[in-house]
Design a protein around this motif. Sequence first.
Motif, mmCIF file in Angstrom:
data_model
loop_
_atom_site.group_PDB
_atom_site.id
_atom_site.type_symbol
_atom_site.label_atom_id
_atom_site.label_comp_id
_atom_site.label_asym_id
_atom_site.label_seq_id
_atom_site.Cartn_x
_atom_site.Cartn_y
_atom_site.Cartn_z
ATOM 1 N N ALA A 134 34.926 -7.593 -66.529
ATOM 2 C CA ALA A 134 34.322 -7.273 -65.233
ATOM 3 C C ALA A 134 35.096 -7.934 -64.094
ATOM 4 N N HIS A 135 35.519 -9.160 -64.309
ATOM 5 C CA HIS A 135 36.246 -9.889 -63.265
ATOM 6 C C HIS A 135 37.632 -9.283 -63.037
ATOM 7 N N LEU A 136 38.331 -8.974 -64.107
ATOM 8 C CA LEU A 136 39.650 -8.357 -63.968
ATOM 9 C C LEU A 136 39.552 -7.005 -63.271
ATOM 10 N N ALA A 137 38.511 -6.248 -63.599
ATOM 11 C CA ALA A 137 38.320 -4.945 -62.959
ATOM 12 C C ALA A 137 38.068 -5.100 -61.462
ATOM 13 N N SER A 138 37.335 -6.159 -61.079
ATOM 14 C CA SER A 138 37.038 -6.367 -59.653
ATOM 15 C C SER A 138 38.273 -6.791 -58.870
ATOM 16 N N ASP A 157 42.758 -1.412 -59.299
ATOM 17 C CA ASP A 157 43.723 -0.379 -58.893
ATOM 18 C C ASP A 157 45.046 -0.485 -59.654
ATOM 19 N N GLU A 158 45.258 -1.582 -60.352
ATOM 20 C CA GLU A 158 46.535 -1.807 -61.026
ATOM 21 C C GLU A 158 46.459 -1.671 -62.543
ATOM 22 N N LEU A 159 45.283 -1.919 -63.103
ATOM 23 C CA LEU A 159 45.150 -1.957 -64.555
ATOM 24 C C LEU A 159 44.260 -0.825 -65.049
ATOM 25 N N SER A 160 44.674 -0.214 -66.129
ATOM 26 C CA SER A 160 43.835 0.813 -66.745
ATOM 27 C C SER A 160 42.664 0.154 -67.457
ATOM 28 N N ASP A 161 41.654 0.931 -67.786
ATOM 29 C CA ASP A 161 40.505 0.405 -68.526
ATOM 30 C C ASP A 161 40.941 -0.153 -69.877
ATOM 31 N N GLU A 162 41.909 0.519 -70.522
ATOM 32 C CA GLU A 162 42.394 0.061 -71.822
ATOM 33 C C GLU A 162 43.099 -1.290 -71.677
ATOM 34 N N THR A 163 43.906 -1.437 -70.636
ATOM 35 C CA THR A 163 44.613 -2.696 -70.419
ATOM 36 C C THR A 163 43.644 -3.835 -70.160
ATOM 37 N N ILE A 164 42.622 -3.584 -69.342
ATOM 38 C CA ILE A 164 41.614 -4.610 -69.071
ATOM 39 C C ILE A 164 40.906 -5.003 -70.358
ATOM 40 N N LYS A 165 40.576 -4.044 -71.172
ATOM 41 C CA LYS A 165 39.914 -4.316 -72.447
ATOM 42 C C LYS A 165 40.830 -5.128 -73.366
ATOM 43 N N ASP A 166 42.104 -4.751 -73.437
ATOM 44 C CA ASP A 166 43.072 -5.472 -74.283
ATOM 45 C C ASP A 166 43.245 -6.923 -73.829
ATOM 46 N N ILE A 167 43.417 -7.124 -72.517
ATOM 47 C CA ILE A 167 43.645 -8.468 -71.984
ATOM 48 C C ILE A 167 42.427 -9.350 -72.215
#
Length: 318
Positions: free
Chosen positions: A116-120, A124-134
């Motif tokens: 949630a924090h990375l998405a906020s 605009d820079e990271l895909s949902d998959e990338t956020i989930k992976d990280i």
Amino acid sequence: MSVYDFRRNIANALVVSSNDVSRLIIRAPHTYKTYEIDKKNGGKRSIAQPAKETKYIQRLLMTQLFFRLPVHSCAVAYKDGASIKKNAELHKNNQYISKFDFTNFFGSIKESDIAAHLASIFGDELSDETIKDISRISCIKHKDLPDLCLSIGAPSSPVLSNTIMYLFDQIVHKWSVERGITFTRYADDLTFSSNTKGLFSEIEPLISQVLKELPYPVLSLNSKKTIHVSKKNQRRITGLVLDNEGRVSLGRDRKRLISTMIHHYSCGRLSDEETMRLQGLLGFAEDAEPLFVSRMRGKYGILVISELFQKRGKKLEK
């Protein structure tokens, strides 16, 4: 399309296939080595270090992405130049001190909180998959906890815990400034100080209200560690003693303990476990009151103290 291609970066950095990257991400939370170390004030602390590949990826993320995450100025741990001494010194001229502590701080910061924090921040820079992976690669799976969470021992946990608390720090800092209160957060240790009597009855309700309203993470105060003191009592902040003249020190009892342990070590009468504890205490002392460590070098010899620090350095590198 994602600006930051996480999986490709890993594949290039480790020179592995995309299938190997997928397997590494899936397995990462299950490949931690756990052990215990002595706390400075007694008891044991559980440390969980990730496998070599996971640790490498976490450090890669710190240099490529995490350094851009916001951290509030009142967060005084895990920063360049930060120290427990500097934290204590921010409060040394204030008469009244209140201290609070979170229950299971790192373990309460979940994979979903990080996502949630990375998405906020990077939506605009990271895909949902990338956020989930990280988020997954940053967490451990404890046997006794249902969710993936941060661990004490992973290189990326400190910066992630600091940035996750940004909104909390921002709200509490603003509230404190408006009332002439100094507020700092050293990891899970919250310290408030002021020269105005009677303000501190308002602090705990404020913290509880902010925690209740935060979108993430879900945290609670450890009521057993809540402390209110004034100059009439011994004032301690992150393990250091503040005297009534505004000086910060280790305190007489801890100095006496360290000196005795060094003497036993120099005579070959300290066990391996006790030696590890002494090494931790010396590191703490070097940070908090380096003049005391210099006196120990004069009393017991430069070689003895250097040997202890060298052993400590090798242990930290592992």
